[in-house]
Design a protein around this motif. Structure first.
Motif, PDB file in Angstrom:
ATOM      1  N   VAL A  50     -26.996 -28.644  27.533  1.00  0.00           N
ATOM      2  CA  VAL A  50     -26.137 -28.581  26.652  1.00  0.00           C
ATOM      3  C   VAL A  50     -26.189 -28.135  25.203  1.00  0.00           C
ATOM      4  O   VAL A  50     -25.704 -26.958  24.806  1.00  0.00           O
ATOM      5  N   HIS A  51     -27.005 -29.237  24.750  1.00  0.00           N
ATOM      6  CA  HIS A  51     -27.356 -28.917  23.316  1.00  0.00           C
ATOM      7  C   HIS A  51     -28.683 -28.245  22.817  1.00  0.00           C
ATOM      8  O   HIS A  51     -28.873 -27.756  21.975  1.00  0.00           O
ATOM      9  N   CYS A  65     -29.005 -38.170  26.243  1.00  0.00           N
ATOM     10  CA  CYS A  65     -29.091 -37.346  25.044  1.00  0.00           C
ATOM     11  C   CYS A  65     -28.248 -37.769  23.952  1.00  0.00           C
ATOM     12  O   CYS A  65     -27.372 -38.517  24.092  1.00  0.00           O
ATOM     13  N   GLU A  66     -28.544 -37.363  22.697  1.00  0.00           N
ATOM     14  CA  GLU A  66     -27.957 -38.113  21.167  1.00  0.00           C
ATOM     15  C   GLU A  66     -28.316 -39.401  20.817  1.00  0.00           C
ATOM     16  O   GLU A  66     -28.482 -40.275  21.618  1.00  0.00           O
ATOM     17  N   ILE A  69     -26.422 -42.439  21.247  1.00  0.00           N
ATOM     18  CA  ILE A  69     -26.259 -42.947  22.746  1.00  0.00           C
ATOM     19  C   ILE A  69     -27.590 -43.564  23.141  1.00  0.00           C
ATOM     20  O   ILE A  69     -27.357 -44.488  23.922  1.00  0.00           O
TER      21      ILE A  69
ATOM     22  N   ARG B  96     -20.508 -41.591  27.467  1.00  0.00           N
ATOM     23  CA  ARG B  96     -20.623 -41.315  26.044  1.00  0.00           C
ATOM     24  C   ARG B  96     -20.822 -39.988  25.597  1.00  0.00           C
ATOM     25  O   ARG B  96     -20.394 -39.359  24.611  1.00  0.00           O
ATOM     26  N   PHE B  97     -21.837 -39.384  26.387  1.00  0.00           N
ATOM     27  CA  PHE B  97     -22.266 -38.077  26.087  1.00  0.00           C
ATOM     28  C   PHE B  97     -21.022 -37.062  26.374  1.00  0.00           C
ATOM     29  O   PHE B  97     -20.916 -36.118  25.309  1.00  0.00           O
ATOM     30  N   TRP B  98     -20.393 -37.069  27.214  1.00  0.00           N
ATOM     31  CA  TRP B  98     -19.300 -36.181  27.549  1.00  0.00           C
ATOM     32  C   TRP B  98     -18.144 -36.479  26.334  1.00  0.00           C
ATOM     33  O   TRP B  98     -17.605 -35.437  25.987  1.00  0.00           O
ATOM     34  N   ASP B 100     -18.543 -37.648  23.506  1.00  0.00           N
ATOM     35  CA  ASP B 100     -18.941 -36.711  22.229  1.00  0.00           C
ATOM     36  C   ASP B 100     -19.209 -35.185  22.236  1.00  0.00           C
ATOM     37  O   ASP B 100     -18.537 -34.503  21.391  1.00  0.00           O
ATOM     38  N   TYR B 101     -19.201 -34.853  23.488  1.00  0.00           N
ATOM     39  CA  TYR B 101     -19.152 -33.154  23.633  1.00  0.00           C
ATOM     40  C   TYR B 101     -17.889 -32.733  23.354  1.00  0.00           C
ATOM     41  O   TYR B 101     -17.561 -31.712  22.572  1.00  0.00           O
ATOM     42  N   LYS B 104     -17.051 -32.970  19.641  1.00  0.00           N
ATOM     43  CA  LYS B 104     -17.682 -31.725  18.756  1.00  0.00           C
ATOM     44  C   LYS B 104     -17.321 -30.522  18.939  1.00  0.00           C
ATOM     45  O   LYS B 104     -17.358 -29.702  18.190  1.00  0.00           O
TER      46      LYS B 104
END
Lengths: 219, 219
Positions: A50-51, A65-66, A69, B96-98, B100-101, B104
């Motif tokens: 994704v990133h 990721c992140e 997190i 949390r990743f999604w 955060d996505y 963003k």
């Protein structure tokens, strides 16, 4: 519980440093893999499609990721040792607020300090110092943001210390003169092995920034 | 656990909607206070001095700022009912990743769809659809991002549905045509009272956007 742990990272990244510190605080062995960001590995692209950014923490083949997190994940999985995040929900919310503040402000303002000149740089320096003073206020008389021991906010913020010398040289100012309490806190953190071993040498970071400035055509 | 819960909010804010949904899912009684963002209340400025933004959740007089931090706080304090975050650390990291996505991408790209024209708008529309398709892929065949019940990512994302009509009108395109599975998910969420009561009417949001465009001199 340890399993196989890999950290895809890039040595000057303050975000990568956060995960390095968290893993070191917990005493968790892991494989550190340096990425060349101009030539990203297949593994990085596969693990963070994704990133496509570092750091990526890979635990038993599964990516996290992140950086914030990752730090929370590390704290939850290895919860027995060196807890980073408070257990009280309100204190947790406060810690998350300041980490979010750091994420919103410090990297971007710091980047403006080394990337710009003249009025834009002057504004960035002013705002940067204001943000550090706000953080100083939050620290208060505590040893660490986490209280008596290193916590989530400390881990999120201290990596940027490795960039302070570069900011100061590029911006021609002294962070210690403006925010002595912040520097005192930093020095306390740097006495901890988990932090000292996770942050690169400030001079090295400055040289890296000078290289980047050449590449981007910034004087 | 009788307590005083106040939410400082602004009716079209997708961020405020997140906290409304979380509180409703948990069945928590609270006082909803509408802010005039051109004339912010003394309470707002006192409770969120750093950002001066809504939403602010005030629990027994203590403020929690930032919508995702509020949702996590609500989930942790009122943990007995309708859990929003998974208990497994890896699933939690994924959620949390999604979220955060979503943070963003959606607000910023969506903003560009209604604020710009011509090529800039075309680019923004393309980016928005790509972002929504990635989220569709993450949803897969699940009824909700949280699985069988509404979860953290659902709560973080569904508020933006109330802005879809405005974006479609401003951008002259159909989100449903491009992302039918996502719209199916949105309608599923809207069948839940906690969501339906927390989202404003899409036409009202569109009228609000038209007012904003006039105000900012955007055609």
């Amino acid at each position: 519980m340890a399993g196989e742990l890999v950290l895809l990272d890039f040595w000057p990244s303050p975000f990568g440093m956060r995960s390095r510190i968290a893993l070191a605080e917990k005493g968790i062995p892991y494989e550190y893999r340096e990425e060349d960001l101009r030539n990203k590995s297949d593994l990085l692209l596969q693990m963070n499609p994704v990133h496509k950014k570092i750091p990526v923490l890979i635990h038993n083949g599964k990516p996290v990721c992140e950086s914030v997190i990752q730090v929370q994940y590390i704290d939850e999985v290895w919860h027995d040792k060196a807890p980073l995040i408070p257990s009280d929900p309100y204190q947790r919310a406060v810690a998350r607020f300041w980490v979010d503040f750091i994420d919103k402000k410090i990297y971007e303002l710091g980047s403006k300090i080394w990337k710009t000149k003249g009025e834009e740089q002057a504004n960035a320096k002013k705002e940067f110092i204001e943000c550090l003073k706000l953080l100083e206020g939050e620290l208060g008389d505590k040893t660490y943001f986490g209280g008596e021991s290193l916590g989530y906010v400390d881990v999120a913020l201290v990596p940027f210390y490795s960039w302070f010398y570069a900011y100061e040289k590029c911006g021609d100012f002294s962070i210690e003169a403006e925010c002595p309490k912040m520097i005192a806190w930093v020095k306390r953190c740097m006495q901890k092995e988990s932090v000292a071993k996770s942050l690169p040498d400030q001079e090295k970071v400055y040289e890296f920034i000078l290289q980047l400035k050449k590449v981007f055509g910034i004087e | 656990m009788a307590e005083e819960v106040v939410l400082l909010d602004f009716w079209p804010s997708p961020f405020g909607m997140r906290s409304r949904i979380a509180l409703a899912e948990k069945g928590i009684k609270y006082e909803h206070k509408e802010e005039d963002l051109r004339n912010k209340s003394a309470l707002l400025l006192q409770m969120n001095p750093v950002h001066k933004k809504i939403p602010v959740l005030i629990h027994n007089g203590k403020p929690v700022c930032e919508s995702l931090i509020q949702v996590q706080y609500i989930d942790e304090v009122w943990h007995d009912k309708a859990p929003l975050l998974p208990s497994d650390p890896y699933q939690k990291a994924t959620a949390r990743f999604w979220a955060d996505y979503v943070d963003k991408k959606i607000y910023e790209v969506g903003g560009r769809v209604w604020k710009t024209k011509g090529e800039k708008q075309a680019t923004a529309k393309k980016e928005l659809i790509e972002t929504l398709k990635l989220l569709e892929k993450e949803l897969g065949d699940k009824p909700y991002f949280g699985g069988e019940s509404l979860g953290y990512v659902d709560v973080a994302f569904i508020p933006f549905y109330s802005w879809f009509y405005a974006l479609e009108k401003c951008g002259n395109f159909s989100i449903e045509a491009e992302c039918p599975k996502l719209i199916a998910w949105a309608k599923r969420c809207m069948q839940k009272e906690s969501v339906a009561k927390s989202l404003p009417d899409q036409q009202k949001v569109y009228d609000f956007i038209l007012e904003m465009k006039k105000h900012f001199g955007i055609e």
